[in-house]
Write a protein that holds these residues in place. Sequence first.
Motif, PDB file in Angstrom:
ATOM      1  N   VAL A 253      -4.124   2.117  -0.007  1.00  0.00           N
ATOM      2  CA  VAL A 253      -5.443   1.999  -0.447  1.00  0.00           C
ATOM      3  C   VAL A 253      -5.671   0.460  -0.403  1.00  0.00           C
ATOM      4  O   VAL A 253      -6.674   0.065   0.233  1.00  0.00           O
ATOM      5  CB  VAL A 253      -5.990   2.471  -1.830  1.00  0.00           C
ATOM      6  CG1 VAL A 253      -7.272   2.191  -2.100  1.00  0.00           C
ATOM      7  CG2 VAL A 253      -5.641   4.056  -2.033  1.00  0.00           C
ATOM      8  N   HIS A 254      -4.729  -0.313  -1.066  1.00  0.00           N
ATOM      9  CA  HIS A 254      -4.935  -1.655  -1.092  1.00  0.00           C
ATOM     10  C   HIS A 254      -4.995  -2.216   0.355  1.00  0.00           C
ATOM     11  O   HIS A 254      -5.616  -3.107   0.817  1.00  0.00           O
ATOM     12  CB  HIS A 254      -3.758  -2.389  -1.873  1.00  0.00           C
ATOM     13  CG  HIS A 254      -3.674  -2.138  -3.350  1.00  0.00           C
ATOM     14  ND1 HIS A 254      -2.982  -3.060  -4.210  1.00  0.00           N
ATOM     15  CD2 HIS A 254      -4.620  -1.238  -4.039  1.00  0.00           C
ATOM     16  CE1 HIS A 254      -3.439  -2.506  -5.330  1.00  0.00           C
ATOM     17  NE2 HIS A 254      -4.270  -1.456  -5.415  1.00  0.00           N
TER      18      HIS A 254
ATOM     19  N   ILE B  16      -5.658  -0.725   3.026  1.00  0.00           N
ATOM     20  CA  ILE B  16      -6.870  -0.462   3.961  1.00  0.00           C
ATOM     21  C   ILE B  16      -8.059  -1.372   3.589  1.00  0.00           C
ATOM     22  O   ILE B  16      -8.931  -1.648   4.181  1.00  0.00           O
ATOM     23  CB  ILE B  16      -7.345   1.152   3.764  1.00  0.00           C
ATOM     24  CG1 ILE B  16      -6.137   1.870   4.285  1.00  0.00           C
ATOM     25  CG2 ILE B  16      -8.808   1.139   3.953  1.00  0.00           C
ATOM     26  CD1 ILE B  16      -6.459   3.324   3.941  1.00  0.00           C
ATOM     27  N   ALA B  17      -7.949  -1.651   2.035  1.00  0.00           N
ATOM     28  CA  ALA B  17      -9.095  -2.811   1.701  1.00  0.00           C
ATOM     29  C   ALA B  17      -8.819  -4.163   1.901  1.00  0.00           C
ATOM     30  O   ALA B  17      -9.200  -5.018   1.760  1.00  0.00           O
ATOM     31  CB  ALA B  17      -9.162  -2.351   0.147  1.00  0.00           C
ATOM     32  N   GLY B  18      -7.631  -4.541   2.651  1.00  0.00           N
ATOM     33  CA  GLY B  18      -7.467  -5.645   3.366  1.00  0.00           C
ATOM     34  C   GLY B  18      -6.192  -6.473   2.478  1.00  0.00           C
ATOM     35  O   GLY B  18      -6.258  -7.724   2.888  1.00  0.00           O
TER      36      GLY B  18
ATOM     37  N   SER C 108      -5.924  -2.359   7.901  1.00  0.00           N
ATOM     38  CA  SER C 108      -7.254  -2.756   7.060  1.00  0.00           C
ATOM     39  C   SER C 108      -8.341  -2.313   7.877  1.00  0.00           C
ATOM     40  O   SER C 108      -8.453  -2.517   9.033  1.00  0.00           O
ATOM     41  CB  SER C 108      -7.041  -4.170   6.850  1.00  0.00           C
ATOM     42  OG  SER C 108      -8.454  -4.581   6.219  1.00  0.00           O
ATOM     43  N   VAL C 109      -9.404  -1.640   7.134  1.00  0.00           N
ATOM     44  CA  VAL C 109     -10.628  -1.349   8.008  1.00  0.00           C
ATOM     45  C   VAL C 109     -11.544  -2.335   7.476  1.00  0.00           C
ATOM     46  O   VAL C 109     -13.041  -2.113   8.089  1.00  0.00           O
ATOM     47  CB  VAL C 109     -11.021   0.110   7.718  1.00  0.00           C
ATOM     48  CG1 VAL C 109      -9.959   0.973   7.981  1.00  0.00           C
ATOM     49  CG2 VAL C 109     -11.493   0.147   6.219  1.00  0.00           C
ATOM     50  N   VAL C 110     -11.516  -3.436   6.894  1.00  0.00           N
ATOM     51  CA  VAL C 110     -12.376  -4.313   6.419  1.00  0.00           C
ATOM     52  C   VAL C 110     -12.246  -5.788   6.956  1.00  0.00           C
ATOM     53  O   VAL C 110     -11.137  -6.184   6.883  1.00  0.00           O
ATOM     54  CB  VAL C 110     -12.779  -3.945   5.221  1.00  0.00           C
ATOM     55  CG1 VAL C 110     -11.309  -4.523   4.069  1.00  0.00           C
ATOM     56  CG2 VAL C 110     -13.750  -5.211   4.434  1.00  0.00           C
ATOM     57  N   LYS C 111     -13.130  -6.282   7.482  1.00  0.00           N
ATOM     58  CA  LYS C 111     -13.240  -7.746   7.832  1.00  0.00           C
ATOM     59  C   LYS C 111     -13.866  -8.489   6.536  1.00  0.00           C
ATOM     60  O   LYS C 111     -15.121  -8.097   6.334  1.00  0.00           O
ATOM     61  CB  LYS C 111     -14.063  -8.029   9.160  1.00  0.00           C
ATOM     62  CG  LYS C 111     -12.908  -7.780  10.231  1.00  0.00           C
ATOM     63  CD  LYS C 111     -13.531  -8.445  11.485  1.00  0.00           C
ATOM     64  CE  LYS C 111     -12.663  -8.075  12.703  1.00  0.00           C
ATOM     65  NZ  LYS C 111     -13.203  -8.154  13.969  1.00  0.00           N
ATOM     66  N   ARG C 112     -13.275  -9.354   5.990  1.00  0.00           N
ATOM     67  CA  ARG C 112     -13.946 -10.171   4.835  1.00  0.00           C
ATOM     68  C   ARG C 112     -13.435 -11.542   4.925  1.00  0.00           C
ATOM     69  O   ARG C 112     -12.280 -11.828   5.389  1.00  0.00           O
ATOM     70  CB  ARG C 112     -13.507  -9.307   3.540  1.00  0.00           C
ATOM     71  CG  ARG C 112     -12.378  -8.565   3.621  1.00  0.00           C
ATOM     72  CD  ARG C 112     -11.835  -8.544   2.116  1.00  0.00           C
ATOM     73  NE  ARG C 112     -11.256  -9.868   1.499  1.00  0.00           N
ATOM     74  CZ  ARG C 112     -10.815  -9.974   0.524  1.00  0.00           C
ATOM     75  NH1 ARG C 112     -10.287  -8.807  -0.203  1.00  0.00           N
ATOM     76  NH2 ARG C 112     -10.689 -11.125  -0.122  1.00  0.00           N
ATOM     77  N   ASP C 113     -13.910 -12.418   4.088  1.00  0.00           N
ATOM     78  CA  ASP C 113     -13.342 -13.851   3.626  1.00  0.00           C
ATOM     79  C   ASP C 113     -11.779 -13.407   2.930  1.00  0.00           C
ATOM     80  O   ASP C 113     -12.037 -12.835   1.864  1.00  0.00           O
ATOM     81  CB  ASP C 113     -14.414 -14.538   3.017  1.00  0.00           C
ATOM     82  CG  ASP C 113     -15.426 -15.301   4.084  1.00  0.00           C
ATOM     83  OD1 ASP C 113     -15.092 -15.025   5.257  1.00  0.00           O
ATOM     84  OD2 ASP C 113     -16.392 -15.664   3.691  1.00  0.00           O
TER      85      ASP C 113
END
Lengths: 241, 241
Positions: free
Chosen positions: A62-63, A65-67, A84-89
């Motif tokens: 889960v971690h 996937i959350a990046g 990871s399925v998330v793009k973030r800073d």
Amino acid sequence: MDLEKVREKSINLEDIIIQGLCQRARFKHNNAIYEHNSKKFLFSNNYEGTYFDFMFKPIENVHAIAGRYECFDERPFYKGLSQSVVKRDYNSKIPDDILKFSKKINFSPWIKISYLNFLKDLCSNGDDANYGDSVLCDIFNLQAISKRIHYGILVMEAKYQKSPEIYNELLSKDDDISISSELKNVNVELKVLERVREKSIKNGIKNPDVIVNFFKNIIIPMTIQVELDYIFSKSILSKKS
Amino acid sequence: MDLEKVREKSINLEDIIIQGLCQRARFKHNNAIYEHNSKKFLFSNNYEGTYFDFMFKPIENVHAIAGRYECFDERPFYKGLSQSVVKRDYNSKIPDDILKFSKKINFSPWIKISYLNFLKDLCSNGDDANYGDSVLCDIFNLQAISKRIHYGILVMEAKYQKSPEIYNELLSKDDDISISSELKNVNVELKVLERVREKSIKNGIKNPDVIVNFFKNIIIPMTIQVELDYIFSKSILSKKS
């Protein structure tokens, strides 16, 4: 790279680790958690393995996937995690070449082995059926310990920047022993261990020696090993490019 | 049911909560985590919702599969979690009738709302991109807070056992106000809050009032509400059977 920040974060991780170890010590060892196919756990989905891995790997996934593992100072314990399925800073102002030289360094699986071995000393023998809480404590501790140890990369880079000629000389001779001695600072270590002892006592542990020895014999040597691996990796990759 | 153990566990949870809140306070509020479809997060799997729920629910689901919510003192925050796939022992010597009267009591979703609202006071404004660490801190805190509050069930049962005639009399009149007053003990509360203040200061928080007020205005009243719900549920279900 702000060394003062690294130091501050490192001391904060020390707090987190000591608090976490003292929490883990409130539970029994609960050895069944770490036993392959322990009869204490019956899995209706035919899972084979330890209850510990049964919980930790999907949580780590889960971690992932959350990046989490897109971040410089995070190193996974398992293989085959999802992307990871998330793009973030990300909060990481690490220079690109440190990233390049360090990205293959991952000691987490070795840290896990040493930590699980250490639990026999940390916890009293026996089984109190606090299985889930024990595993969650372990995950919390392992992630903090891994981060603390891999900060060795930043510490090493800072030491290198301070006196590159010394390290370049030793690296040119592949002299890992001398580099290790160069990295070891007995006085700083004694100070760290004294601080660990005080914090452990404050956190209500009965036998602070156990935690002090874990820092002395596992966390500090592993940090130096990370430093060593990083500086050799940097040296080899620099030559190639 | 060993009341001394409940008390001990409750004080330990207090430690855990205070340490956890102080850790959370090291990060900025990072409001984007809690915003629905925040533009700070781009999900390649078309997920819609908050980054907070994106991490917390699947982690809670792993806990559910590993059997967390088969345990008396655990209450999930989400609905639609998977069934546990593991049969194991649980560390719970709770009498069957307490289990029967309390199993429908779950305030976790309400605790989550109050906690997320409280973060604005706990953390300084702004964004430091420590999103994952902030969420993990929140999960850690929420699970401990929920457990601490739901211990109200055991506290209530103990109080009831001590003077059943008082409570039966008030319950027969559906007099929730008087029961609440009966449950409230201003001196004990002041002692708890003083202890919370001392521990918060020890954990290096700049403004201990924020944490003291969270205990005063959220944790303690919610615990009393759980006590109240439990005793009414017990009263109604006892009549039925």
